[in-house]
Write a protein that holds these residues in place. Structure first.
Motif, mmCIF file in Angstrom:
data_model
loop_
_atom_site.group_PDB
_atom_site.id
_atom_site.type_symbol
_atom_site.label_atom_id
_atom_site.label_comp_id
_atom_site.label_asym_id
_atom_site.label_seq_id
_atom_site.Cartn_x
_atom_site.Cartn_y
_atom_site.Cartn_z
ATOM 1 N N GLU A 1 0.882 -1.083 0.159
ATOM 2 C CA GLU A 1 -0.043 0.075 -0.001
ATOM 3 C C GLU A 1 0.876 1.358 0.117
ATOM 4 O OE1 GLU A 1 -2.894 -0.226 3.062
ATOM 5 O OE2 GLU A 1 -3.457 -2.040 2.701
ATOM 6 N N ARG A 2 0.060 2.550 -0.492
ATOM 7 C CA ARG A 2 1.032 3.614 -0.523
ATOM 8 C C ARG A 2 1.194 4.303 0.920
ATOM 9 N NH1 ARG A 2 -0.782 7.471 -5.188
ATOM 10 N NH2 ARG A 2 1.532 8.036 -4.975
ATOM 11 N N GLY A 3 2.334 4.758 1.046
ATOM 12 C CA GLY A 3 2.708 5.442 2.359
ATOM 13 C C GLY A 3 3.109 4.467 3.479
ATOM 14 N N GLN A 4 3.274 3.171 3.154
ATOM 15 C CA GLN A 4 3.941 2.271 4.097
ATOM 16 C C GLN A 4 5.407 2.029 3.794
ATOM 17 O OE1 GLN A 4 1.994 -1.353 4.208
ATOM 18 N NE2 GLN A 4 2.302 -1.758 6.371
ATOM 19 N N ILE A 5 6.180 2.128 4.979
ATOM 20 C CA ILE A 5 7.385 2.045 5.005
ATOM 21 C C ILE A 5 7.836 0.518 4.976
ATOM 22 C CG2 ILE A 5 9.872 2.495 6.110
ATOM 23 C CD1 ILE A 5 8.323 5.037 7.292
ATOM 24 N N ILE A 6 8.402 0.052 3.825
ATOM 25 C CA ILE A 6 8.856 -1.297 3.650
ATOM 26 C C ILE A 6 10.343 -1.434 4.206
ATOM 27 C CG2 ILE A 6 9.433 -3.201 2.382
ATOM 28 C CD1 ILE A 6 7.481 -1.918 0.321
ATOM 29 N N LYS A 7 10.539 -2.299 5.394
ATOM 30 C CA LYS A 7 11.659 -2.433 6.114
ATOM 31 C C LYS A 7 12.331 -3.765 5.321
ATOM 32 C CE LYS A 7 10.829 -0.137 10.346
ATOM 33 N NZ LYS A 7 10.912 -0.357 11.865
ATOM 34 N N HIS A 8 13.553 -3.583 4.993
ATOM 35 C CA HIS A 8 14.537 -4.724 4.517
ATOM 36 C C HIS A 8 15.165 -5.335 5.824
ATOM 37 C CE1 HIS A 8 13.397 -4.063 0.400
ATOM 38 N NE2 HIS A 8 13.548 -2.856 0.498
ATOM 39 N N PRO A 9 15.525 -6.463 5.716
ATOM 40 C CA PRO A 9 16.069 -7.209 7.177
ATOM 41 C C PRO A 9 17.567 -6.626 6.997
ATOM 42 C CG PRO A 9 15.392 -8.611 5.222
ATOM 43 C CD PRO A 9 14.874 -7.681 4.797
ATOM 44 N N ASP A 10 18.092 -6.168 6.076
ATOM 45 C CA ASP A 10 19.566 -5.785 6.054
ATOM 46 C C ASP A 10 19.649 -4.154 6.492
ATOM 47 O OD1 ASP A 10 18.510 -4.987 3.551
ATOM 48 O OD2 ASP A 10 20.529 -5.627 2.672
ATOM 49 N N GLU A 11 18.598 -3.726 6.754
ATOM 50 C CA GLU A 11 18.689 -2.163 6.958
ATOM 51 C C GLU A 11 19.015 -2.071 8.490
ATOM 52 O OE1 GLU A 11 14.816 -0.415 6.030
ATOM 53 O OE2 GLU A 11 15.667 0.130 3.844
ATOM 54 N N TRP A 18 19.831 -3.678 20.613
ATOM 55 C CA TRP A 18 21.325 -4.125 21.011
ATOM 56 C C TRP A 18 22.206 -4.103 19.982
ATOM 57 C CZ3 TRP A 18 24.591 -4.172 24.608
ATOM 58 C CH2 TRP A 18 25.641 -5.061 24.631
ATOM 59 N N GLU A 19 21.683 -4.499 18.609
ATOM 60 C CA GLU A 19 22.664 -4.415 17.390
ATOM 61 C C GLU A 19 22.845 -3.264 17.079
ATOM 62 O OE1 GLU A 19 21.110 -8.865 15.147
ATOM 63 O OE2 GLU A 19 19.835 -7.048 15.202
ATOM 64 N N ARG A 20 21.983 -2.368 16.945
ATOM 65 C CA ARG A 20 22.352 -0.849 16.637
ATOM 66 C C ARG A 20 23.103 -0.228 17.547
ATOM 67 N NH1 ARG A 20 16.315 1.642 15.718
ATOM 68 N NH2 ARG A 20 15.944 -0.077 17.684
ATOM 69 N N PHE A 21 23.118 -0.749 19.132
ATOM 70 C CA PHE A 21 24.083 0.001 19.996
ATOM 71 C C PHE A 21 25.494 -0.464 19.596
ATOM 72 C CE2 PHE A 21 26.242 -0.906 23.812
ATOM 73 C CZ PHE A 21 26.611 0.530 24.340
ATOM 74 N N GLN A 22 25.561 -1.716 19.452
ATOM 75 C CA GLN A 22 26.902 -2.159 18.932
ATOM 76 C C GLN A 22 27.379 -1.727 18.010
ATOM 77 O OE1 GLN A 22 25.785 -6.363 18.621
ATOM 78 N NE2 GLN A 22 26.856 -6.873 20.725
ATOM 79 N N VAL A 23 26.663 -1.244 16.779
ATOM 80 C CA VAL A 23 27.371 -0.753 15.598
ATOM 81 C C VAL A 23 27.575 0.692 16.030
ATOM 82 C CG1 VAL A 23 26.635 0.105 13.437
ATOM 83 C CG2 VAL A 23 25.934 -2.050 13.920
ATOM 84 N N LEU A 24 26.933 1.434 16.633
ATOM 85 C CA LEU A 24 27.100 2.888 16.919
ATOM 86 C C LEU A 24 28.370 2.777 17.883
ATOM 87 C CD1 LEU A 24 23.412 4.154 17.393
ATOM 88 C CD2 LEU A 24 24.925 4.704 15.657
#
Length: 177
Positions: A1-11, A18-24
């Motif tokens: 549908e329009r306006g919906q954000i599609i998240k890809h697993p590698d984003e 926890w994974e984002r914290f480790q990267v940052l």
């Protein structure tokens, strides 16, 4: 549908907190590790330091037309204070004078066991923002030959590593910066 954000697993935003914290956190951690490694290397190699720097500031040479010469500071004088602050080593003296370019300064000295004072204005050395003061006094130390290259004129003249140069063509030479 329009306006919906599609998240890809590698984003990035699709990862857990926890994974984002480790990267940052890894960027700053690697900066700190690099700094520690470089610091260890520099400290391991050491820094060449003049042997005179830890010795009392006894004047060996006064350069001609310098503020010290004009203030009647002579070889053999022991400088004991700069601007009423005690100096016990050449290192302390050079820092005290270096921080006072173009400012009238009182120098305390010992001459033949008698305390005397002189007023002078350290000359400005350096350019732009990095200026420091100099009064034109040098310690009584002589250059040392660190190494001699095979076949060079120094080797042909008989100089060896570790030799101390006292004079050139009968003219005494001392340390200069």
């Amino acid at each position: 549908e329009r306006g919906q954000i599609i998240k890809h697993p590698d984003e990035f935003l699709s990862k857990t907190k926890w994974e984002r914290f480790q990267v940052l956190i890894m960027g700053p951690v690697m900066n700190i590790l690099l700094a520690l490694i470089l610091l260890a290397l520099v400290l391991y190699q050491g820094v060449e330091k003049g042997s005179y720097e830890d010795q009392p500031p006894v004047v060996g040479v006064v350069t001609a037309n310098s503020p010290a010469a004009k203030a009647d500071i002579k070889p053999g004088d022991r400088i004991i204070s700069v601007s009423r602050h005690s100096v016990r080593t050449w290192e302390q003296f050079l820092i005290a004078i270096g921080s006072r370019p173009n400012q009238e300064t009182q120098i305390g000295l010992l001459r033949a066991g008698m305390e005397e004072t002189r007023k002078l204005t350290p000359a400005v050395v350096g350019q732009s923002r990095f200026q420091f003061g100099d009064i034109g006094v040098l310690p009584n130390v002589h250059p040392r030959v660190p190494s001699v290259v095979s076949g060079d004129p120094a080797e042909k003249a008989g100089l060896k590593a570790g030799d101390v140069i006292l004079a050139v063509d009968s003219s005494p030479i001392t340390f200069s910066y």
